[in-house]
Design a protein around this motif. Structure first.
Motif, PDB file in Angstrom:
ATOM      1  N   ASP A   6       0.810  -1.220   0.000  1.00 25.83           N
ATOM      2  CA  ASP A   6       0.000   0.000   0.000  1.00 25.83           C
ATOM      3  C   ASP A   6       0.843   1.270   0.000  1.00 25.83           C
ATOM      4  O   ASP A   6       0.311   2.379   0.114  1.00 25.83           O
ATOM      5  N   GLY A   7       2.164   1.131  -0.108  1.00 24.86           N
ATOM      6  CA  GLY A   7       3.043   2.291  -0.151  1.00 24.86           C
ATOM      7  C   GLY A   7       3.561   2.737   1.195  1.00 24.86           C
ATOM      8  O   GLY A   7       4.408   3.632   1.259  1.00 24.86           O
ATOM      9  N   SER A   8       3.078   2.155   2.280  1.00 29.99           N
ATOM     10  CA  SER A   8       3.540   2.539   3.617  1.00 29.99           C
ATOM     11  C   SER A   8       4.837   1.814   3.958  1.00 29.99           C
ATOM     12  O   SER A   8       5.159   0.770   3.377  1.00 29.99           O
ATOM     13  N   GLU A   9       5.568   2.372   4.906  1.00 31.26           N
ATOM     14  CA  GLU A   9       6.838   1.775   5.310  1.00 31.26           C
ATOM     15  C   GLU A   9       6.605   0.751   6.409  1.00 31.26           C
ATOM     16  O   GLU A   9       5.875   0.993   7.367  1.00 31.26           O
ATOM     17  N   TYR A  10       7.245  -0.407   6.267  1.00 31.25           N
ATOM     18  CA  TYR A  10       7.119  -1.471   7.267  1.00 31.25           C
ATOM     19  C   TYR A  10       7.748  -0.997   8.576  1.00 31.25           C
ATOM     20  O   TYR A  10       8.846  -0.427   8.583  1.00 31.25           O
ATOM     21  N   PRO A  11       7.062  -1.203   9.720  1.00 30.19           N
ATOM     22  CA  PRO A  11       7.547  -0.612  10.981  1.00 30.19           C
ATOM     23  C   PRO A  11       8.827  -1.228  11.515  1.00 30.19           C
ATOM     24  O   PRO A  11       9.494  -0.611  12.342  1.00 30.19           O
ATOM     25  N   HIS A  12       9.187  -2.441  11.107  1.00 34.91           N
ATOM     26  CA  HIS A  12      10.379  -3.104  11.626  1.00 34.91           C
ATOM     27  C   HIS A  12      11.537  -2.975  10.628  1.00 34.91           C
ATOM     28  O   HIS A  12      11.331  -2.915   9.424  1.00 34.91           O
ATOM     29  N   ARG A  13      12.743  -2.933  11.175  1.00 41.24           N
ATOM     30  CA  ARG A  13      13.940  -2.899  10.349  1.00 41.24           C
ATOM     31  C   ARG A  13      14.663  -4.239  10.419  1.00 41.24           C
ATOM     32  O   ARG A  13      14.573  -4.954  11.414  1.00 41.24           O
ATOM     33  N   GLY A  14      15.375  -4.561   9.365  1.00 37.30           N
ATOM     34  CA  GLY A  14      16.158  -5.789   9.323  1.00 37.30           C
ATOM     35  C   GLY A  14      17.627  -5.485   9.127  1.00 37.30           C
ATOM     36  O   GLY A  14      18.017  -4.356   8.827  1.00 37.30           O
ATOM     37  N   LEU A  15      18.449  -6.509   9.293  1.00 40.79           N
ATOM     38  CA  LEU A  15      19.896  -6.367   9.135  1.00 40.79           C
ATOM     39  C   LEU A  15      20.375  -7.255   7.996  1.00 40.79           C
ATOM     40  O   LEU A  15      19.907  -8.389   7.832  1.00 40.79           O
ATOM     41  N   VAL A  16      21.322  -6.738   7.226  1.00 41.11           N
ATOM     42  CA  VAL A  16      21.942  -7.529   6.168  1.00 41.11           C
ATOM     43  C   VAL A  16      22.850  -8.567   6.832  1.00 41.11           C
ATOM     44  O   VAL A  16      23.778  -8.215   7.554  1.00 41.11           O
ATOM     45  N   ASP A  17      22.556  -9.858   6.605  1.00 36.62           N
ATOM     46  CA  ASP A  17      23.341 -10.915   7.235  1.00 36.62           C
ATOM     47  C   ASP A  17      24.143 -11.728   6.238  1.00 36.62           C
ATOM     48  O   ASP A  17      24.890 -12.626   6.630  1.00 36.62           O
TER      49      ASP A  17
END
Length: 414
Positions: free
Chosen positions: A265-276
């Motif tokens: 829907d164009g909104s930003e996902y509230p959680h962040r992830g890390l490049v592993d």
């Protein structure tokens, strides 16, 4: 009456009368001159152009790269039938959450139970033979010591006992194999997660050879993985900026390379992830390398298989000069801004622009902190022109009067 007579009649009869007439005429001339002076057009002084300005500041700026990524489950396990037989029972609700070790399917176990019974009977027979051979060896051994039995009798008894032991070992292994095969008739989940719909119906012949092998799939999606591809140039930039992809445990790394994603829907996902993970080699066909990030997914809003837009932290510019992009004027010779000097005279200054960050642009060189630049109304300016600078309003204030004044060049109260 002739003309001379008329003129003589109009002439004043005395000196006082003539002076009165002259005074009237002089007053009239003065009045006319005064009216002309008051009514004359005034010389118009053009107003100074009104421009919106901001003070240049420095701050730490995050530089991101945007890529197309694909969501996949952290674990995706296919449930297969390891033995052949008719599917007898399904022990779960399709699409539900199941736990590790939970029974999912029952395959008809009768044939494999018979194999277990047979293997157990053969083992019992072998153990009986072993016990008999042991008794024979125990009986022959003292007789041989008393020279009542030959060496051949002792050797035969010992060989019979060792052969019986081997038969017990083989029978015990056959029983274990039969029990394992019987255990495969109860299909359990190797992980916890959400299960798909069943692939085989009840009563279907399943198995690795004669029937359907795949029964269902289990997906562990409380944590998902995001796969995307980056160019080698992006990798070098992140490495030079001390943001090492896929190596968050590096003690020399100042900042972790985190990712954010955009939902459908164009909104930003509230959680962040890390490049592993970052592939150690570049694909020569595409010039890119694969990168993977882990993203928490507690409410299952991210579905495995969907595509999304991924933002990855590539660089952090410390104390960078960051100005609004709308303040830049781009032409074929380069980019420039109008700098307002303390005497309100504008200076056309060429700058070297860096990467854009949202609505702002980093200036590599040409501007310093504390200088004042024009952000609105620069289209009517020339180098060396005097202006009336008006501070640009904050985003939460009313910027309409300033913008209107800067656009029209007219003086107005803000």
């Amino acid at each position: 009456m002739n003309t001379n007579s008329i003129l003589r009649a109009l002439q004043p009869k005395s000196r006082k009368t003539r002076i009165a007439w002259l005074s009237v005429i002089l007053a009239i001339l003065i009045g006319v001159a005064l009216i002309f002076f008051l009514m004359r057009p005034k010389t118009q002084v053009p107003p100074l152009p009104v421009v919106a300005v901001e003070t240049v500041t420095t701050e730490d700026v995050n530089i991101y790269g945007e890529y197309v990524g694909r969501i996949r489950a952290q674990q995706f396990v296919e449930i297969h039938a390891r033995v052949e037989g008719y599917l007898e029972r399904m022990c779960f609700k399709e699409g539900s959450y199941i736990t590790k070790g939970q029974t999912l399917f029952i395959i008809d176990p009768k044939l494999y139970q018979a194999h277990v019974n047979k293997a157990r009977a053969i083992l019992n027979k072998a153990e009986a033979q072993e016990r008999k051979a042991k008794h024979d060896l125990d009986r022959i051994t003292p007789l041989y010591a008393q020279n009542a039995a030959s060496q051949l009798d002792l050797d035969n008894a010992r060989a019979a006992y060792e052969s019986a032991q081997a038969e017990v070992t083989v029978s015990r292994a056959d029983l274990t194999q039969a029990e394992l095969t019987l255990g495969y008739t109860t299909v359990s989940s190797p992980i916890s997660g959400f299960i798909s719909e069943r692939v085989a119906d009840i009563g279907t012949l399943v198995g690795p050879s004669g029937g359907k092998s795949l029964l269902a799939t289990v997906v562990k999606s409380d944590t998902v993985r995001v796969d995307f591809s980056m160019t080698s140039l992006d990798y070098l930039r992140s490495k030079d900026s001390n943001v090492k992809l896929g190596d968050s445990s590096d003690p020399d790394q100042k900042r972790a390379s985190f990712v954010t994603i955009t939902l459908a829907d164009g909104s930003e996902y509230p959680h962040r992830g890390l490049v592993d993970f970052a592939d150690p080699q570049v694909d020569p066909k595409t010039g890119t390398f694969s990168v993977r990030a882990e993203m928490p997914n507690p409410d299952r809003s991210l579905l495995p298989g969907e595509y999304t837009k991924v933002k990855v932290l590539l660089d952090v510019r410390e104390k960078a000069v960051d100005v609004p992009t709308k303040a830049l004027v781009i032409e074929k010779n380069g980019a420039y801004v109008f700098v307002v000097r303390p005497d309100s005279v504008v200076e056309k200054r060429f700058i070297e622009k860096g990467p854009e960050t949202g609505n702002n642009t980093i200036i590599e060189r040409g501007l310093a902190a504390g200088e004042t630049i024009v952000v609105e109304g620069y289209h009517k300016l020339t180098h060396g022109m005097k202006v009336e600078p008006v501070p640009a309003k904050e985003q939460n204030g009313s910027a309409a009067p300033v913008a209107e004044a800067a656009a029209s060049g007219k003086e107005e109260e803000v």
